[in-house]
Design an enzyme around this catalytic site. Sequence first.
Site, PDB file in Angstrom:
ATOM      1  N   HIS A   1       0.649  -1.188  -0.022  1.00 18.24           N
ATOM      2  CA  HIS A   1       0.035   0.027  -0.141  1.00 18.24           C
ATOM      3  C   HIS A   1       0.708   1.260  -0.168  1.00 18.24           C
ATOM      4  O   HIS A   1       0.422   2.269  -0.468  1.00 18.24           O
ATOM      5  CB  HIS A   1      -0.925   0.026   1.162  1.00 18.24           C
ATOM      6  CG  HIS A   1      -2.333  -0.797   0.865  1.00 18.24           C
ATOM      7  ND1 HIS A   1      -3.426  -0.261   0.703  1.00 18.24           N
ATOM      8  CD2 HIS A   1      -2.451  -2.257   1.051  1.00 18.24           C
ATOM      9  CE1 HIS A   1      -4.308  -1.188   0.628  1.00 18.24           C
ATOM     10  NE2 HIS A   1      -3.776  -2.500   0.736  1.00 18.24           N
TER      11      HIS A   1
ATOM     12  N   SER B   1      -1.578 -15.897  -0.199  1.00 17.61           N
ATOM     13  CA  SER B   1      -1.566 -17.311   0.506  1.00 17.61           C
ATOM     14  C   SER B   1      -1.600 -16.836   1.857  1.00 17.61           C
ATOM     15  O   SER B   1      -1.927 -18.051   2.856  1.00 17.61           O
ATOM     16  CB  SER B   1      -0.207 -17.822   0.090  1.00 17.61           C
ATOM     17  OG  SER B   1       0.935 -17.407   0.614  1.00 17.61           O
TER      18      SER B   1
ATOM     19  N   ASP C   1      -6.065 -18.987   2.415  1.00 16.76           N
ATOM     20  CA  ASP C   1      -5.699 -20.621   2.089  1.00 16.76           C
ATOM     21  C   ASP C   1      -6.051 -21.319   3.436  1.00 16.76           C
ATOM     22  O   ASP C   1      -5.521 -21.000   4.553  1.00 16.76           O
ATOM     23  CB  ASP C   1      -4.332 -20.496   1.967  1.00 16.76           C
ATOM     24  CG  ASP C   1      -3.606 -21.864   1.894  1.00 16.76           C
ATOM     25  OD1 ASP C   1      -4.482 -22.818   1.754  1.00 16.76           O
ATOM     26  OD2 ASP C   1      -2.467 -21.925   1.826  1.00 16.76           O
TER      27      ASP C   1
END
Length: 328
Positions: A69, A197, A246
């Site tokens: 960001h 992930s 995940d």
Amino acid sequence: MATNNTCSYSSFLFSLLLILHFTLGKSQLQVNYYSSSCPKAEEIIKQQVIDLYHEHGNTAISWVRNLFHDCVVKSCDASLLLATAHGVVSEQTSERSFGMRNFKYVDTIKAAVEKECPMIVSCADIVALSARDGIAMLGGPSNIEMKTGRKDSKESYVAVVKDLIPNHNDSISSVLSRFQDIGVDLEATVALLGAHSVGRVHCMNLVHRLYPTVDPTLDPTHAAYLKRRCPTPNPDPRAVEYVRNDLKTPMIIDNNYYKNILQNKGLLTLDAELATDPKTAPYVQKMADDNGYFNEQFSRAIVLLSENNPLVGDQGEVRKDCRFVNAN
């Protein structure tokens, strides 16, 4: 004709200056920048990241997200960390910053560094180094060579955050284009998205794939699970309604992300398109097959991202407090 030639020359000169600014900034970053001015800086930051991870595991994910960001918006310059005060409106107020947290612990890291070396280590470098060390704590590559020497921005860029940070559900072509604009190539972008992930996605960002009808590209069993986690089409943004990216290794940066999206278990539209777009699909398959290759490309991608248009020399400042521009 002369006017056209003058305009063309001016445009060329402006483009050249931008390229030089970008290139020179990157070239002034260096490994072990603080070796003389604050030799223990990187060690202190690393120890703080380790301590915070053991106390609050999710901080490591925050450090990775902070890097993204901060660096995608204009420069890796810690503009993200500025609070709303003294005429500054924080980038953290943008809808693109939804779900971001743990900023207070950046202050913890900064305080530890300031105690050792006052006004030497920039907040921008803390963002970069904490991301590197956070990745290692999350089981990702532990040998990322991160250069330092960034300076901190004196302004917030909240007005352009929405334009510069891709939305969760932007098309893959627009995401690839955005990263290419800041020097992250296609292969590196595919690797960078492997950060999905770890962490989680708020139901707000995925219910459009579940309601009023389930996206047919979603695995039916996984879609049923998602509907149990997100039981309404209008989730409360303030509620804790999330799905982990995940389910097998939710706190490890690894290639399970690619295996999941190849099985139609990606949470976001972007995830699904990454697995099927002809430009990205070969890289997705290769990363799903080889975690070592993923780690190699992820390391490269993090370095490219972290070196986007840094402020160096007298272009910025070293903030005493990462939340505020220094008083004149």
